[in-house]
Design a protein around this motif. Structure first.
Motif, PDB file in Angstrom:
ATOM      1  N   VAL A  23      -0.827   3.433 -29.162  1.00  0.00           N
ATOM      2  CA  VAL A  23      -0.652   4.063 -27.860  1.00  0.00           C
ATOM      3  C   VAL A  23       0.141   5.354 -27.964  1.00  0.00           C
ATOM      4  N   LYS A  24       1.250   5.360 -28.739  1.00  0.00           N
ATOM      5  CA  LYS A  24       2.083   6.563 -28.830  1.00  0.00           C
ATOM      6  C   LYS A  24       1.325   7.706 -29.487  1.00  0.00           C
ATOM      7  N   GLN A  25       0.533   7.391 -30.488  1.00  0.00           N
ATOM      8  CA  GLN A  25      -0.239   8.441 -31.146  1.00  0.00           C
ATOM      9  C   GLN A  25      -1.298   9.006 -30.198  1.00  0.00           C
ATOM     10  N   ARG A  26      -1.960   8.113 -29.443  1.00  0.00           N
ATOM     11  CA  ARG A  26      -2.953   8.576 -28.475  1.00  0.00           C
ATOM     12  C   ARG A  26      -2.283   9.396 -27.371  1.00  0.00           C
ATOM     13  N   ALA A  27      -1.123   8.925 -26.915  1.00  0.00           N
ATOM     14  CA  ALA A  27      -0.427   9.641 -25.846  1.00  0.00           C
ATOM     15  C   ALA A  27       0.015  11.028 -26.315  1.00  0.00           C
ATOM     16  N   ALA A  28       0.506  11.104 -27.553  1.00  0.00           N
ATOM     17  CA  ALA A  28       0.910  12.407 -28.085  1.00  0.00           C
ATOM     18  C   ALA A  28      -0.278  13.371 -28.132  1.00  0.00           C
ATOM     19  N   LEU A  29      -1.427  12.872 -28.598  1.00  0.00           N
ATOM     20  CA  LEU A  29      -2.613  13.723 -28.649  1.00  0.00           C
ATOM     21  C   LEU A  29      -3.038  14.130 -27.240  1.00  0.00           C
ATOM     22  N   GLY A  30      -3.040  13.183 -26.297  1.00  0.00           N
ATOM     23  CA  GLY A  30      -3.434  13.500 -24.935  1.00  0.00           C
ATOM     24  C   GLY A  30      -2.554  14.579 -24.325  1.00  0.00           C
ATOM     25  N   PHE A  31      -1.227  14.482 -24.524  1.00  0.00           N
ATOM     26  CA  PHE A  31      -0.316  15.470 -23.939  1.00  0.00           C
ATOM     27  C   PHE A  31      -0.499  16.837 -24.595  1.00  0.00           C
ATOM     28  N   LEU A  32      -0.685  16.844 -25.910  1.00  0.00           N
ATOM     29  CA  LEU A  32      -0.892  18.117 -26.599  1.00  0.00           C
ATOM     30  C   LEU A  32      -2.206  18.767 -26.179  1.00  0.00           C
ATOM     31  N   LEU A  33      -3.236  17.951 -25.937  1.00  0.00           N
ATOM     32  CA  LEU A  33      -4.509  18.509 -25.486  1.00  0.00           C
ATOM     33  C   LEU A  33      -4.402  19.074 -24.074  1.00  0.00           C
ATOM     34  N   LEU A  34      -3.569  18.460 -23.232  1.00  0.00           N
ATOM     35  CA  LEU A  34      -3.350  19.022 -21.902  1.00  0.00           C
ATOM     36  C   LEU A  34      -2.705  20.402 -21.980  1.00  0.00           C
ATOM     37  N   HIS A  35      -1.992  20.665 -23.084  1.00  0.00           N
ATOM     38  CA  HIS A  35      -1.342  21.963 -23.288  1.00  0.00           C
ATOM     39  C   HIS A  35      -1.931  22.618 -24.535  1.00  0.00           C
ATOM     40  N   ALA A  36      -3.228  22.477 -24.725  1.00  0.00           N
ATOM     41  CA  ALA A  36      -3.874  23.003 -25.929  1.00  0.00           C
ATOM     42  C   ALA A  36      -3.609  24.492 -26.090  1.00  0.00           C
ATOM     43  N   VAL A 146      -3.403   6.146 -18.614  1.00  0.00           N
ATOM     44  CA  VAL A 146      -2.843   5.813 -17.289  1.00  0.00           C
ATOM     45  C   VAL A 146      -2.658   4.316 -17.157  1.00  0.00           C
ATOM     46  N   GLU A 147      -3.588   3.530 -17.730  1.00  0.00           N
ATOM     47  CA  GLU A 147      -3.474   2.068 -17.662  1.00  0.00           C
ATOM     48  C   GLU A 147      -2.241   1.559 -18.389  1.00  0.00           C
ATOM     49  N   THR A 148      -1.720   2.331 -19.355  1.00  0.00           N
ATOM     50  CA  THR A 148      -0.512   1.916 -20.076  1.00  0.00           C
ATOM     51  C   THR A 148       0.760   2.331 -19.356  1.00  0.00           C
ATOM     52  N   GLY A 149       0.652   3.010 -18.224  1.00  0.00           N
ATOM     53  CA  GLY A 149       1.828   3.407 -17.450  1.00  0.00           C
ATOM     54  C   GLY A 149       2.116   4.891 -17.463  1.00  0.00           C
ATOM     55  N   ILE A 150       1.325   5.677 -18.180  1.00  0.00           N
ATOM     56  CA  ILE A 150       1.533   7.134 -18.225  1.00  0.00           C
ATOM     57  C   ILE A 150       1.282   7.716 -16.830  1.00  0.00           C
ATOM     58  N   ASN A 151       2.178   8.605 -16.380  1.00  0.00           N
ATOM     59  CA  ASN A 151       2.026   9.205 -15.053  1.00  0.00           C
ATOM     60  C   ASN A 151       2.585  10.622 -15.095  1.00  0.00           C
ATOM     61  N   TRP A 152       1.896  11.506 -15.833  1.00  0.00           N
ATOM     62  CA  TRP A 152       2.372  12.872 -15.990  1.00  0.00           C
ATOM     63  C   TRP A 152       1.971  13.730 -14.797  1.00  0.00           C
ATOM     64  N   PRO A 153       2.814  14.696 -14.417  1.00  0.00           N
ATOM     65  CA  PRO A 153       2.441  15.590 -13.299  1.00  0.00           C
ATOM     66  C   PRO A 153       1.148  16.351 -13.565  1.00  0.00           C
ATOM     67  N   GLU A 154       0.860  16.648 -14.834  1.00  0.00           N
ATOM     68  CA  GLU A 154      -0.368  17.376 -15.159  1.00  0.00           C
ATOM     69  C   GLU A 154      -1.612  16.611 -14.709  1.00  0.00           C
ATOM     70  N   LEU A 155      -1.543  15.286 -14.737  1.00  0.00           N
ATOM     71  CA  LEU A 155      -2.711  14.487 -14.354  1.00  0.00           C
ATOM     72  C   LEU A 155      -3.016  14.649 -12.867  1.00  0.00           C
ATOM     73  N   THR A 156      -1.963  14.724 -12.057  1.00  0.00           N
ATOM     74  CA  THR A 156      -2.167  14.938 -10.623  1.00  0.00           C
ATOM     75  C   THR A 156      -2.769  16.316 -10.364  1.00  0.00           C
ATOM     76  N   ALA A 157      -2.307  17.311 -11.107  1.00  0.00           N
ATOM     77  CA  ALA A 157      -2.846  18.665 -10.927  1.00  0.00           C
ATOM     78  C   ALA A 157      -4.325  18.714 -11.282  1.00  0.00           C
ATOM     79  N   ILE A 158      -4.705  18.044 -12.370  1.00  0.00           N
ATOM     80  CA  ILE A 158      -6.119  18.066 -12.781  1.00  0.00           C
ATOM     81  C   ILE A 158      -6.970  17.303 -11.770  1.00  0.00           C
ATOM     82  N   LYS A 159      -6.428  16.217 -11.230  1.00  0.00           N
ATOM     83  CA  LYS A 159      -7.149  15.489 -10.188  1.00  0.00           C
ATOM     84  C   LYS A 159      -7.400  16.394  -8.978  1.00  0.00           C
ATOM     85  N   ASP A 160      -6.401  17.212  -8.626  1.00  0.00           N
ATOM     86  CA  ASP A 160      -6.575  18.142  -7.503  1.00  0.00           C
ATOM     87  C   ASP A 160      -7.619  19.210  -7.829  1.00  0.00           C
ATOM     88  N   TRP A 161      -7.675  19.647  -9.100  1.00  0.00           N
ATOM     89  CA  TRP A 161      -8.713  20.603  -9.480  1.00  0.00           C
ATOM     90  C   TRP A 161     -10.096  19.998  -9.244  1.00  0.00           C
TER      91      TRP A 161
END
Length: 850
Positions: A23-36, A146-161
């Protein structure tokens, strides 16, 4: 490599999924991709991975995760040109990726392009680009994290997009005159986002342009109530002005004149030759629903099997003294109830004459259970209006000539409507009366026993669709599936001995025997079963609720869990998560990690088989959970078997692809001998003529469901007259299955298949193009797609023209397709096909070369 964030996190290398670790490795990749392609500070990354107090070992764990990701991104130690690079860059890390390899970047580019087209007033281009952007989404952004509890502000912004892109797309499509096509999508989205005034205004405008002024005003009242009760706010000025314009029938709400002229010409123009205009097939890929409608340049007319519902409400009695305003209030409430229940079950509201409302099921697309849906909708309307108005409801099923306009509501004509009106008039107040055809098709409905065919049958109630075995196969012999059964039994034994989970998908077309196969396995071992349904499951978690109720009723669930895991925090948590499945209206989503833990605990106590049927109908949340379960299930003896039709792979092309603990079994039609053995076991004793046997074998085509339905039809005493002939009528259930498959095709591709059905048993692109007046190259692409979808099969090349020739996979498909065409149009196409075949071979060769 390609990176997918718009859904579960996924990395593909040459179209194969790349394992991403914990999970931590996937989360790290997900966050870095959000700020690619931007530097992310280590402190920011730590806060993202540990949302709360960061443990002392966090930096070391992050370094390990980064090291693991570098191994994933550069598996051979060096990066190829254009591949992703994860660099240490003060004060943190930098992930360099090609923008075209990241679906989020592609989405942003397309939405910007679509917004530009919208600003320039280029509505069709804007709709096309924005639809392409929205098609990149496979579910909520980073759904697995998100199912693991991740709730980053970036996710809300992308949902609004995404919401903004959807609103822009709807605006463009409204300007193109596609108001009818987007109503269902708008209603579904507003259920999730009730406070977005722009969305609600777009729904109001779409309803108004469809001639549903009452529904448009009802939508405004619902929006106002939600805003006032939920936020304490009145609707904004624009929405209030829209309501006033609808009340006044303001001309500003009408389509632009250029769009009006185009649609008026499309609906009213009568071409001199009754053949459709040339189609354009852009790609041998299944088109999106909106794209299929765009292909229509004229009103399409088809012969279809439909179910119609007529509701008559006694408004004057319900309104007391009959004051016009009181009557109108009741009228609007009745109209809203009819529209809501019909739409929920996939029907179309055809308008009203006074207090009589018409609804249709089977248009524009056929479902296998249209009659069931129609009766369910009728009963739901009856129950919903019990305290509002006295109603009489009629339901009739039969053939009708259906017109499907490019814009506006489909219409149906024929004696079917008169029959439905008569049934409605015969129904007592507060009752639903249906014809015999509807009664025979609506298998999940209970009926009063004293009905008579002349006066119809009175529907009483209906059971949950997940509790209905619509294709009872208990008496059907187990034929030619021994090899597949041995595979399942071997996997179950491996699960038991090695104590590790395994996931099986059984794929096959409707009626080919998927349920019969898993039932054979279930007869030798205990199993929990869940079934996804095409309708009737309001909250979408029906299969999961079925599995839980198979373990214990929801009333005794707490005690059952206590006996499984004891009393304490774990039992309470599991009960809280699972109990919400019994309350579809509560708005509480299940806790999927707890649901997974529940399955693990049951399997730990005793090897567990979970059967999930018809998952091609399951919503994306359930499908995501199934894939997540395969990745995170503990080492317990758990065998999960999912049955699905091939449509599942159109939604999820990489379904369980490349996973070591997954197996896919594809069921083919029965062989000639298998089909004959099955028919021998089903048909009553007695000799059938060789001609009749041949006709039966041809009609069944190796499909066990078809064999069962034809055997039931042959047992009918009314079929004695067929003994001396070889022409067999088509059972309604078989027709429904085939028609639903045909209606799943893009509109333009289905039109090519109709031309092929008229052209002959063996067809080529040139013959089909001549039959329909189409471009041969585009027809060739459509025929390739039809082969991929298993409607046609390649039969080699024509010796004279060199063109590829195709034959129909099943002769019944050809017959059903051809019968959908009106007689005059079918005759005209047949003449064109004959003229083409009668041309000299030299001309054919020249035409192909050109």
């Amino acid at each position: 490599m390609r990176f997918h964030l718009l859904g579960s996190l996924e990395v593909l290398d040459d179209d194969l999924p790349v394992p991403l670790g914990g999970v931590k490795q996937r989360a790290a990749l997900g966050f870095l991709l959000l700020h690619a392609n931007r530097v992310v500070a280590t402190s920011k990354l730590l806060q993202a991975l540990w949302q709360g107090e960061v443990p002392p070992t966090a930096r070391k764990m992050l370094q390990n995760a980064v090291s693991g990701l570098r191994g994933v991104l550069t598996p051979h130690g060096s990066a190829a040109e254009g591949s992703a690079l994860l660099l240490t860059h003060a004060p943190g890390y930098l992930l360099r990726v090609d923008q075209n390899s990241l679906d989020l970047s592609r989405f942003q580019q397309l939405t910007e392009q679509g917004r530009g087209e919208l600003s320039a007033g280029n509505w069709p281009a804007a709709a096309r680009v924005l639809r392409k952007a929205l098609s990149l989404w496979r579910g909520p952004v980073l759904a697995d994290l998100v199912e693991t509890g991740i709730n980053w502000p970036e996710l809300t912004a992308i949902k609004d997009w995404r919401l903004s892109a959807q609103e822009n797309c709807f605006e463009a499509e409204l300007a193109c005159g596609r108001h009818y096509e987007i109503i269902g999508e708008l209603e579904s989205l507003i259920e999730v986002e009730p406070y977005r005034e722009r969305l609600n205004g777009q729904l109001m405008l779409a309803l108004y342009r469809c001639g549903r002024q009452v529904d448009a005003l009802s939508a405004y009242r619902r929006t106002r109530a939600a805003l006032v009760e939920g936020l304490g706010l009145e609707p904004g000025r624009e929405l209030q002005e829209l309501e006033r314009a609808i009340l006044d029938h303001a001309p500003v709400l009408d389509l632009p004149p250029s769009v009006q002229r185009r649609h008026l010409l499309a609906v009213n123009q009568t071409p001199p030759v009754p053949a459709p205009a040339p189609v354009v097939v852009t790609s041998p890929v299944v088109a999106e629903p909106v794209a299929t409608v765009d292909a229509r340049d004229v009103t399409t007319v088809e012969r279809k099997l439909v179910s119609v519902v007529m509701v008559s409400a006694q408004l004057g009695l319900a309104a007391g003294d009959g004051d016009p305003e009181d009557v109108d209030a009741v009228h609007q409430e009745v109209a809203a109830a009819v529209a809501a229940e019909v739409s929920r079950l996939g029907g179309v509201v055809g308008g009203n004459v006074g207090s009589v409302f018409l609804a249709m099921f089977g248009v524009p697309k056929t479902a296998e259970d249209d009659a069931d849906r129609a009766v369910r909708a009728a009963l739901a309307v009856r129950d919903r209006l019990a305290s509002v108005a006295d109603v009489q409801i009629g339901v009739a099923t039969g053939d009708s000539l259906v017109r499907l306009p490019a814009v506006g509501t489909p219409t149906a004509t024929g004696v079917l409507l008169d029959q439905c009106r008569q049934l409605m008039a015969l129904a007592p107040l507060g009752a639903v009366r249906a014809c015999t055809s509807t009664r025979e098709a609506a298998v999940s409905v209970t009926w009063e026993a004293d009905g008579a065919p002349s006066g119809g049958w009175q529907a009483v109630s209906c059971v949950s669709p997940s509790g209905v075995d619509r294709r009872t196969q208990a008496a059907v012999p187990f034929v030619e599936r021994e090899r597949e059964l041995l595979v399942l039994q071997g996997l179950l034994e491996e699960v038991r001995t090695r104590r590790r989970p395994h996931f099986v998908t059984v794929l096959g077309e409707a009626g080919v025997g998927k349920t019969r196969l898993v039932n054979e396995l279930a007869s030798t071992s205990s199993a929990l079963r869940g079934t996804a349904t095409a309708f009737g499951d309001d909250h979408g978690y029906g299969p999961l609720a079925d599995v839980v109720s198979g373990f214990s009723s929801f009333e005794t669930l707490r005690a059952a869990l206590a006996s499984l895991v004891g009393v304490g925090e774990l039992a309470d948590r599991l009960h809280g998560s699972l109990a919400c499945l019994a309350s579809p209206g509560a708005g509480v989503q299940p806790d999927f990690p707890s649901w997974r833990r529940f399955l693990e605990e049951v399997a730990e106590a005793s090897p567990l088989v979970v059967l999930l049927e018809d998952v091609h109908w399951a919503n994306d949340v359930v499908l995501d959970f199934m894939e997540e379960l395969s990745e995170h299930a503990s080492s317990v003896p758990l065998l999960v078997i999912a049955t699905a039709r091939p449509e599942l792979l159109q939604r999820r092309p990489s379904w369980f692809g490349g996973k070591r603990n997954a197996t896919t079994i594809s069921l083919d039609p029965l062989s000639h001998n298998g089909t004959r053995n099955l028919l021998n076991s089903l048909l009553p004793a007695g000799e059938l003529s060789a001609e009749l046997w041949q006709a039966l074998m041809s009609c069944v085509g190796g499909n066990p469901l078809f064999a069962t339905e034809y055997a039931r039809m042959m047992a009918d005493p009314r079929m004695v007259c067929v003994q001396n002939g070889t022409s067999l009528p088509l059972p309604p259930s078989v027709r429904g299955v085939l028609t639903a498959q045909l209606d799943s095709l893009p509109f333009d591709v289905k039109a090519v298949l109709q031309d092929a059905a008229v052209a002959g048993d063996l067809v080529s692109p040139g013959a089909v193009a001549a039959t329909g007046g189409r471009d041969a190259l585009e027809v060739a692409k459509a025929l390739e797609l039809l082969e991929q979808r298993d409607f046609l099969r390649r039969q080699g090349r024509n010796s004279e023209t060199g063109e590829i020739e195709y034959g129909f996979r099943h002769l019944l498909v050809r017959d059903v397709v051809a019968e959908q065409l009106p007689r005059a149009l079918r005759a005209a196409k047949h003449e064109q096909a004959q003229a083409w075949f009668e041309e000299p071979a030299l001309d054919l060769t020249d035409r192909r070369a050109g």
